[in-house]
Design a protein around this motif. Structure first.
Motif, PDB file in Angstrom:
ATOM      1  N   VAL A  17       0.848  -1.190   0.000  1.00  0.00           N
ATOM      2  CA  VAL A  17       0.000   0.000   0.000  1.00  0.00           C
ATOM      3  C   VAL A  17       0.887   1.246   0.000  1.00  0.00           C
ATOM      4  O   VAL A  17       1.826   1.354   0.799  1.00  0.00           O
ATOM      5  CB  VAL A  17      -0.923   0.021   1.233  1.00  0.00           C
ATOM      6  N   ARG A  18       0.620   2.159  -0.920  1.00  0.00           N
ATOM      7  CA  ARG A  18       1.386   3.411  -0.952  1.00  0.00           C
ATOM      8  C   ARG A  18       0.784   4.407   0.030  1.00  0.00           C
ATOM      9  O   ARG A  18      -0.419   4.684   0.003  1.00  0.00           O
ATOM     10  CB  ARG A  18       1.397   4.002  -2.357  1.00  0.00           C
ATOM     11  N   GLY A  19       1.621   4.940   0.898  1.00  0.00           N
ATOM     12  CA  GLY A  19       1.154   5.907   1.888  1.00  0.00           C
ATOM     13  C   GLY A  19       1.992   7.164   1.871  1.00  0.00           C
ATOM     14  O   GLY A  19       3.222   7.119   1.700  1.00  0.00           O
ATOM     15  N   ALA A  20       1.350   8.306   2.012  1.00  0.00           N
ATOM     16  CA  ALA A  20       2.043   9.593   2.038  1.00  0.00           C
ATOM     17  C   ALA A  20       2.741   9.771   3.382  1.00  0.00           C
ATOM     18  O   ALA A  20       2.182   9.471   4.435  1.00  0.00           O
ATOM     19  CB  ALA A  20       1.059  10.727   1.805  1.00  0.00           C
ATOM     20  N   VAL A  21       3.980  10.242   3.345  1.00  0.00           N
ATOM     21  CA  VAL A  21       4.742  10.493   4.562  1.00  0.00           C
ATOM     22  C   VAL A  21       4.984  11.983   4.750  1.00  0.00           C
ATOM     23  O   VAL A  21       4.913  12.499   5.858  1.00  0.00           O
ATOM     24  CB  VAL A  21       6.083   9.735   4.526  1.00  0.00           C
ATOM     25  N   VAL A  22       5.272  12.680   3.652  1.00  0.00           N
ATOM     26  CA  VAL A  22       5.508  14.123   3.709  1.00  0.00           C
ATOM     27  C   VAL A  22       4.622  14.814   2.690  1.00  0.00           C
ATOM     28  O   VAL A  22       4.579  14.421   1.522  1.00  0.00           O
ATOM     29  CB  VAL A  22       6.997  14.463   3.441  1.00  0.00           C
ATOM     30  N   ALA A 215       1.804  20.212  12.207  1.00  0.00           N
ATOM     31  CA  ALA A 215       0.960  21.266  11.646  1.00  0.00           C
ATOM     32  C   ALA A 215       1.387  21.614  10.218  1.00  0.00           C
ATOM     33  O   ALA A 215       0.571  22.067   9.413  1.00  0.00           O
ATOM     34  CB  ALA A 215       1.029  22.515  12.526  1.00  0.00           C
ATOM     35  N   LEU A 216       2.659  21.393   9.892  1.00  0.00           N
ATOM     36  CA  LEU A 216       3.146  21.647   8.539  1.00  0.00           C
ATOM     37  C   LEU A 216       2.864  20.490   7.601  1.00  0.00           C
ATOM     38  O   LEU A 216       2.595  20.682   6.418  1.00  0.00           O
ATOM     39  CB  LEU A 216       4.671  21.867   8.565  1.00  0.00           C
ATOM     40  N   ASN A 217       2.947  19.278   8.151  1.00  0.00           N
ATOM     41  CA  ASN A 217       2.902  18.071   7.330  1.00  0.00           C
ATOM     42  C   ASN A 217       1.482  17.541   7.207  1.00  0.00           C
ATOM     43  O   ASN A 217       0.975  16.871   8.098  1.00  0.00           O
ATOM     44  CB  ASN A 217       3.816  17.002   7.937  1.00  0.00           C
ATOM     45  N   ARG A 218       0.858  17.804   6.087  1.00  0.00           N
ATOM     46  CA  ARG A 218      -0.533  17.385   5.892  1.00  0.00           C
ATOM     47  C   ARG A 218      -0.670  15.877   5.728  1.00  0.00           C
ATOM     48  O   ARG A 218      -1.761  15.317   5.881  1.00  0.00           O
ATOM     49  CB  ARG A 218      -1.114  18.108   4.674  1.00  0.00           C
ATOM     50  N   ALA A 219       0.455  15.193   5.442  1.00  0.00           N
ATOM     51  CA  ALA A 219       0.405  13.733   5.300  1.00  0.00           C
ATOM     52  C   ALA A 219       0.307  13.043   6.649  1.00  0.00           C
ATOM     53  O   ALA A 219      -0.180  11.918   6.751  1.00  0.00           O
ATOM     54  CB  ALA A 219       1.629  13.226   4.545  1.00  0.00           C
ATOM     55  N   GLY A 220       0.819  13.706   7.670  1.00  0.00           N
ATOM     56  CA  GLY A 220       0.741  13.143   9.020  1.00  0.00           C
ATOM     57  C   GLY A 220       1.721  12.013   9.268  1.00  0.00           C
ATOM     58  O   GLY A 220       1.634  11.320  10.267  1.00  0.00           O
ATOM     59  N   GLY A 221       2.713  11.828   8.397  1.00  0.00           N
ATOM     60  CA  GLY A 221       3.698  10.788   8.617  1.00  0.00           C
ATOM     61  C   GLY A 221       3.056   9.416   8.785  1.00  0.00           C
ATOM     62  O   GLY A 221       3.258   8.733   9.781  1.00  0.00           O
TER      63      GLY A 221
END
Length: 228
Positions: A17-22, A215-221
């Motif tokens: 599964v591809r997941g957003a990190v940044v 707060a900056l990272n909309r991906a939420g790591g």
């Protein structure tokens, strides 16, 4: 000094599964400015720093470092830009155990604009209080001394930007305070901008207006950083 726009990076999990990190819309750091970001484990902060340093390639977006676009370069170009413009202080030090303190610092200069300069390496080691330890190996040093070597290696090329990833995470309180003082003072003396990430509130309290990376990272790591 540093300008980021619409920066994104994702990874594929072991399950496929591809997941957003940044996913950072905008971030900027001025010349000589010192900024701290609060970031917990797995928040994507290390990936963020790796992208700025060119260790990782971004999926999309733009990273400008001292007028050069990191995101427009291939791996060799990113390595060259990092060597010339960026100093990176890793939490785990990343010292070569088979090399002396002096050799570790000189290796940090190998890809820089001026090449390895033994005199400059000795100068920075004296600056961080390791004049008597130059021929020692990392295993012969205390944890605090190893961190000083890591600081010297990051600053020896007179970088325009210094990145510090939990630089006090492996230190006790006394050594933590000393390492932070050394990093900030040396950056001020050389005019380098400093971007530091930490979860240590005592460290963050030393910076005016430390910001939350969450707060900056909309991906939420979304993917634990230790899994990559």
């Amino acid at each position: 000094m540093l300008a980021i726009h619409a920066l994104k990076k994702s990874f594929v999990t072991p399950e496929g599964v591809r997941g957003a990190v940044v996913d950072v819309a905008e971030f900027a750091l001025g010349a000589g400015e010192q900024v701290a970001l609060r970031g917990e484990s797995g928040s994507g902060k290390t990936t963020f720093l790796h992208l700025i340093a060119g260790i990782l390639a971004a999926d999309s977006g733009k990273i400008m470092v001292d007028g050069a676009e990191m995101t427009a370069l291939g791996e060799a170009g990113r390595d060259k830009l990092r060597a010339g413009k960026i100093g990176y202080i890793f939490q785990t030090f990343n010292l070569l155990q088979g090399c002396t303190v002096l050799e570790n610092v000189m290796l940090g200069m190998a890809f820089g604009p001026g090449g390895a300069d033994r005199g400059r390496a000795k100068e920075i080691l004296r600056r961080v209080g390791l004049e008597a330890r130059m021929e020692h190996f990392p295993r012969q040093l205390s944890t605090g001394q190893q961190q000083r070597v890591a600081v010297a290696r990051a600053l020896v090329n007179r970088p325009k930007l210094v990145l510090a990833d939990e630089p006090t995470g492996n230190l006790d309180r006394r050594n933590s305070a000393e390492a932070l003082r050394l990093i900030r003072e040396t950056c001020r003396e050389s005019g380098a901008a400093l971007l530091l990430v930490s979860h240590d509130e005592e460290v963050l309290a030393q910076f005016a207006g430390a910001r939350d990376f969450a707060a900056l990272n909309r991906a939420g790591g979304m993917i634990a950083e230790g899994s990559k």
